[in-house]
Write an enzyme that holds these catalytic residues in place. Structure first.
Site, PDB file in Angstrom:
ATOM      1  N   CYS A  85     -14.941  -8.405  52.403  1.00 59.28           N
ATOM      2  CA  CYS A  85     -14.456  -9.127  53.582  1.00 59.28           C
ATOM      3  C   CYS A  85     -13.583 -10.319  53.166  1.00 59.28           C
ATOM      4  O   CYS A  85     -12.463 -10.135  52.724  1.00 59.28           O
ATOM      5  CB  CYS A  85     -15.640  -9.547  54.457  1.00 59.28           C
ATOM      6  SG  CYS A  85     -15.159 -10.041  56.119  1.00 59.28           S
ATOM      7  N   HIS A 194     -19.457  -4.546  55.007  1.00 63.60           N
ATOM      8  CA  HIS A 194     -20.433  -5.321  54.236  1.00 63.60           C
ATOM      9  C   HIS A 194     -21.608  -4.494  53.710  1.00 63.60           C
ATOM     10  O   HIS A 194     -22.678  -4.484  54.333  1.00 63.60           O
ATOM     11  CB  HIS A 194     -20.986  -6.451  55.112  1.00 63.60           C
ATOM     12  CG  HIS A 194     -20.001  -7.528  55.388  1.00 63.60           C
ATOM     13  ND1 HIS A 194     -19.950  -8.703  54.655  1.00 63.60           N
ATOM     14  CD2 HIS A 194     -19.017  -7.619  56.302  1.00 63.60           C
ATOM     15  CE1 HIS A 194     -18.973  -9.464  55.128  1.00 63.60           C
ATOM     16  NE2 HIS A 194     -18.394  -8.831  56.116  1.00 63.60           N
ATOM     17  N   GLU A 196     -23.582  -5.276  51.400  1.00 64.01           N
ATOM     18  CA  GLU A 196     -24.699  -6.151  50.998  1.00 64.01           C
ATOM     19  C   GLU A 196     -25.689  -6.374  52.135  1.00 64.01           C
ATOM     20  O   GLU A 196     -26.808  -6.825  51.901  1.00 64.01           O
ATOM     21  CB  GLU A 196     -24.174  -7.486  50.451  1.00 64.01           C
ATOM     22  CG  GLU A 196     -23.755  -8.518  51.479  1.00 64.01           C
ATOM     23  CD  GLU A 196     -22.359  -8.285  52.050  1.00 64.01           C
ATOM     24  OE1 GLU A 196     -21.857  -7.151  51.955  1.00 64.01           O
ATOM     25  OE2 GLU A 196     -21.783  -9.241  52.611  1.00 64.01           O
TER      26      GLU A 196
END
Lengths: 222, 87
Positions: A85, A194, A196
């Site tokens: 990002c 994302h 994560e």
């Protein structure tokens, strides 16, 4: 392996990224934007957020942070670098990856669970996936519209450098549904969604993102 | 103090979602006859003296920092005092 996660002023996802690194079986090392020291890490993650309030352009000010000297130098010598990002925005601002990221075509911030297809499973960060494997991870961005000139897009497509592509919905108007790309060597990857946030069942959309944090070790011990 | 202006605009071939949104709002506000809007940025830099060296330095900083030349073009110009007074 030791994976460094850099915190910039305005970074949001550094703690989640560190956690994902640990869940992936690696050691997370917190790195600071103002240092000139990568502390001997084997790889670096530039996490998401709004560094410097997205002033000037997203990632444009962070790109000149002291530690970026070492990151850019390392990346050019093969150090694995993953930009997520805002981190992806820093990588294009650093010219480690081609193209640019603009305001979403519909101008709204978007937050959704997004289906992706991993089209290049041979980069340092995606080798834990199968080619063309479909995964779902959170996506949240206001300026995620990937653009590049025709020649660059043709080259990325021809060289298999599209790492991930949006499936079903193009959430931000990115050209050719591009969600992530890699450099020629395959050590630098930029990704708008994302992974994560999708490494544990308790939170997020599932564990589909984990592969990004286990790939390095799999590659090293393969 | 002399002022140097750097105008940064999205490249013509690059979509400008913000300009498009502004254009879309115009008819709703009763403004007609505008066919295109593009939105950019203007930087005003004050320097002690206009010299070739100073301008070269500003060009460099515009190219490397104020603009992202992958997606934007920029123009550097010295603002004339008359222009300033006309404001």
């Amino acid at each position: 392996m030791k994976i460094g996660v850099i915190t910039f002023p305005g970074t949001l996802d550094d703690v989640d990224a560190q956690r994902a690194v640990r869940v992936g079986g690696n050691e997370a090392v917190a790195l600071w934007h103002g240092d000139h020291d990568l502390q001997g890490v084997d790889a670096v993650i530039l996490p998401g957020g709004f560094s410097y309030g997205d002033y000037l352009r997203c990632g444009a000010i962070s790109r000149f942070a002291p530690i970026m000297t070492e990151v850019i130098e390392g990346a050019q010598k093969g150090l694995p670098v993953l930009g997520i990002c805002n981190g992806f925005q820093m990588l294009v601002e650093s010219h480690l990856l081609p193209g640019g990221l603009l305001r979403n075509d519909h101008l709204k911030f978007i937050c959704r669970d997004q289906k992706l297809r991993i089209e290049n499973a041979s980069t340092a960060w995606t080798s834990a996936f199968r080619k063309d494997q479909e995964i779902v991870v959170p996506l949240k961005n206001g300026e995620g519209q990937y653009v590049a000139d025709d020649e660059t897009v043709k080259r990325l497509e021809g060289e298999g450098r599209i790492v991930a592509r949006y499936v079903d919905v193009n959430p931000n108007g990115s050209i050719n549904d591009i969600a992530g790309i890699t450099n020629e060597a395959g050590n630098v990857v930029g990704l708008m969604p994302h992974p994560e946030h999708a490494v544990e069942r308790l939170t997020g959309s599932g564990t589909d993102g984990l592969g990004f944090f286990t790939s390095l070790a799999e590659k090293a011990f393969a | 103090m002399p002022r140097v202006v750097v105008d940064v605009m999205p490249k013509p071939e690059i979509l400008d979602p913000q300009g498009k949104a502004v254009l879309g709002a115009l008819p709703r506000l009763g403004f007609t006859g505008v066919t295109e809007v593009r939105q950019g940025k203007r930087f005003e830099l004050e320097i002690p003296e206009v010299t070739d060296e100073a301008l070269a330095q500003i060009d460099k900083l515009a190219e490397t920092f104020l603009a992202n030349t992958v997606i934007e073009n920029y123009v550097v110009r010295v603002e004339e005092p008359a222009e300033e007074m006309a404001k």
